[in-house]
Design a protein around this motif. Structure first.
Motif, mmCIF file in Angstrom:
data_model
loop_
_atom_site.group_PDB
_atom_site.id
_atom_site.type_symbol
_atom_site.label_atom_id
_atom_site.label_comp_id
_atom_site.label_asym_id
_atom_site.label_seq_id
_atom_site.Cartn_x
_atom_site.Cartn_y
_atom_site.Cartn_z
ATOM 1 N N ALA A 180 3.654 -25.464 39.524
ATOM 2 C CA ALA A 180 4.250 -26.406 39.004
ATOM 3 C C ALA A 180 3.521 -27.790 38.585
ATOM 4 C CB ALA A 180 5.461 -26.911 39.685
ATOM 5 N N ASN A 181 2.351 -27.967 39.283
ATOM 6 C CA ASN A 181 1.462 -29.007 38.966
ATOM 7 C C ASN A 181 2.160 -30.412 39.241
ATOM 8 O OD1 ASN A 181 -0.720 -26.998 38.306
ATOM 9 N ND2 ASN A 181 0.034 -27.181 36.054
ATOM 10 N N GLU A 182 2.586 -30.511 40.209
ATOM 11 C CA GLU A 182 3.508 -31.729 40.749
ATOM 12 C C GLU A 182 3.178 -31.976 42.144
ATOM 13 O OE1 GLU A 182 7.212 -30.037 39.837
ATOM 14 O OE2 GLU A 182 7.784 -29.563 41.854
ATOM 15 N N VAL A 183 3.389 -33.052 42.519
ATOM 16 C CA VAL A 183 3.463 -33.360 43.987
ATOM 17 C C VAL A 183 4.835 -34.043 44.521
ATOM 18 C CG1 VAL A 183 3.018 -35.210 45.706
ATOM 19 C CG2 VAL A 183 1.162 -34.501 44.272
ATOM 20 N N ASP A 184 5.538 -33.135 45.237
ATOM 21 C CA ASP A 184 6.889 -33.372 45.688
ATOM 22 C C ASP A 184 6.840 -34.473 46.909
ATOM 23 O OD1 ASP A 184 7.458 -31.779 44.039
ATOM 24 O OD2 ASP A 184 8.309 -30.224 45.444
ATOM 25 N N THR A 185 7.808 -35.242 46.958
ATOM 26 C CA THR A 185 7.801 -36.290 48.055
ATOM 27 C C THR A 185 9.319 -35.699 48.854
ATOM 28 O OG1 THR A 185 7.378 -38.334 46.530
ATOM 29 C CG2 THR A 185 8.420 -38.846 48.608
ATOM 30 N N ILE A 186 8.893 -35.624 50.175
ATOM 31 C CA ILE A 186 9.949 -35.193 51.159
ATOM 32 C C ILE A 186 10.540 -36.149 52.039
ATOM 33 C CG2 ILE A 186 10.556 -33.588 52.941
ATOM 34 C CD1 ILE A 186 8.305 -31.607 51.582
ATOM 35 N N ASP A 187 11.793 -36.506 52.074
ATOM 36 C CA ASP A 187 12.369 -37.210 53.298
ATOM 37 C C ASP A 187 12.121 -36.623 54.554
ATOM 38 O OD1 ASP A 187 13.883 -38.923 54.995
ATOM 39 O OD2 ASP A 187 15.578 -39.010 53.623
ATOM 40 N N PRO A 188 11.257 -37.262 55.361
ATOM 41 C CA PRO A 188 11.279 -36.456 56.546
ATOM 42 C C PRO A 188 12.488 -36.517 57.686
ATOM 43 C CG PRO A 188 10.052 -38.411 57.135
ATOM 44 C CD PRO A 188 10.696 -38.434 55.409
ATOM 45 N N GLN A 189 13.349 -37.420 57.155
ATOM 46 C CA GLN A 189 14.714 -37.389 57.972
ATOM 47 C C GLN A 189 15.735 -36.469 57.589
ATOM 48 O OE1 GLN A 189 15.269 -39.370 60.663
ATOM 49 N NE2 GLN A 189 14.235 -41.003 60.717
ATOM 50 N N SER A 190 15.927 -36.252 56.407
ATOM 51 C CA SER A 190 17.038 -35.219 55.750
ATOM 52 C C SER A 190 16.275 -34.054 55.292
ATOM 53 C CB SER A 190 17.545 -35.843 54.464
ATOM 54 O OG SER A 190 16.545 -36.096 53.482
ATOM 55 N N LEU A 191 15.121 -33.884 55.433
ATOM 56 C CA LEU A 191 14.280 -32.739 54.979
ATOM 57 C C LEU A 191 14.672 -32.244 53.642
ATOM 58 C CD1 LEU A 191 14.437 -31.074 58.447
ATOM 59 C CD2 LEU A 191 12.692 -32.640 57.433
ATOM 60 N N THR A 192 14.678 -33.094 52.570
ATOM 61 C CA THR A 192 15.114 -32.727 51.419
ATOM 62 C C THR A 192 13.955 -33.291 50.429
ATOM 63 O OG1 THR A 192 16.410 -34.594 51.214
ATOM 64 C CG2 THR A 192 17.494 -32.765 51.812
ATOM 65 N N ILE A 193 13.903 -32.699 49.195
ATOM 66 C CA ILE A 193 12.788 -33.383 48.394
ATOM 67 C C ILE A 193 13.502 -34.492 47.473
ATOM 68 C CG2 ILE A 193 11.578 -32.777 46.131
ATOM 69 C CD1 ILE A 193 11.197 -29.847 47.444
#
Length: 332
Positions: free
Chosen positions: A192-205
């Motif tokens: 996908a050639n991307e960097v995903d940001t994850i919320d460590p509280q909700s565990l969602t991208i």
């Protein structure tokens, strides 16, 4: 759970007697000078990630194909212990604030949780298809594990020692890091050639940052103070500088073929990019601009760690004269 790791200590005296800190010939360049070559235990086989604990002066080194975790005292330049039982260990991260070390036992498809004082394995969490890079979120007391072959980031709750969620990605996972500035987790996503940001509280991208000019983003290092990310594309030997405030790629730079682990010295503003090809590239950061200081060959130098207190740089090399060594260099 029953401890899985055994501390091997009997080989320490022979190593010390061998004058472990005597420097040996190493590549000369404009950015780094050789300080010492320290013999490492175990066979001359592949290493992987390292994690430096500057608070306690320890460097943890994943000796991947030896199934061992090496614990090194960076101040005394001595081996503290060599821990057995970590099958095909890839990732390692020390978290001194909770007195724990986490290691990816890839051969067992699990994350190992180690007590930093006793060096005993307290628990393992999984299953995780192919655990690799690791990041720790202090706000949630959770470890995020890049599952390279499982196209996911796995999440382990430290308090319970259990795998609590697997976050699906749009391709194989590269390295995973914690961004203290945004209190979030970043993970590179191959294909996908991307960097995903994850919320460590909700565990969602919560965000996806496209990386034009980068093929298969893998290694990641952060300049938290200046809100910059350095991301190495292992698919096209290119490094990107990303503005974390705007999620824009500011520049790209050629590096050695198949870049793997990268490390940033926040004091000197130096960036070190190690590649599977044995090419090490050193950059100087001024503002958002990177200038290449040096590029040189060093056999098996695909993993690098830096101590911000001393500006020393560490390269575990699997086979120099038939034996593994830890090459210690200093910025100049």
């Amino acid at each position: 759970m029953r401890p899985r790791s055994v501390v091997s200590l009997l080989w320490i005296l022979p190593l010390l007697a061998a004058c472990s800190c005597r420097a040996q010939p190493a590549p000369q360049n404009e950015a780094l000078r050789l300080v010492a070559d320290v013999p490492l235990p175990g066979p001359a086989v592949r290493f992987d990630y390292q994690s430096l604990d500057p608070q306690n002066g320890r460097l943890y080194i994943a000796h991947m194909n030896a199934d061992q975790l090496v614990v090194f005292d960076v101040d005394k330049r001595q081996i503290i212990a060599n821990l057995d039982g970590f099958r095909r260990v890839h990732g390692v991260i020390a978290v001194p604030q909770i007195n724990r070390v986490f290691a990816s036992a890839t051969g067992d498809h699990k994350l190992a949780i180690v007590d930093a004082t006793s060096l005993k394995t307290l628990a393992t969490a999984g299953p995780i298809n192919y655990p690799d890079g690791l990041a720790y979120s202090p706000e949630t007391n959770r470890v995020f594990v890049s599952d390279e072959h499982g196209n996911a980031d796995a999440v382990v709750d430290v308090a319970t020692g259990k795998l609590i969620k697997t976050i699906a990605l749009r391709g194989p996972a590269g390295n995973t890091v914690y961004d203290a500035g945004s209190k979030s987790i970043l993970v590179g996503v191959h294909e996908a050639n991307e960097v995903d940001t994850i919320d460590p509280q909700s565990l969602t991208i919560v965000a996806r940052t496209h990386l034009p000019g980068i093929g298969n983003p893998h290694g990641i290092a952060l300049d938290t103070a200046d809100r910059l990310a350095f991301i190495a594309g292992e698919g096209n030997a290119t490094l990107a500088v990303v503005d974390l405030k705007t999620s824009k790629v500011l520049s790209t730079h050629p590096v050695g073929e198949d870049p793997d682990v990268i490390a940033f010295d926040p004091g000197l503003k130096r960036l070190y990019v190690s590649a599977e090809s044995g090419t090490v590239t050193v950059f100087q950061l001024k503002g958002p601009a990177l200038t290449r200081l040096a590029q040189f060959k060093m056999p098996h130098a695909h993993t690098v760690a830096v101590d911000p207190r001393t500006n020393l740089v560490y390269f575990p090399l699997e086979n120099i004269g038939g034996k593994p060594i830890l090459r210690i260099m200093k910025a100049q």
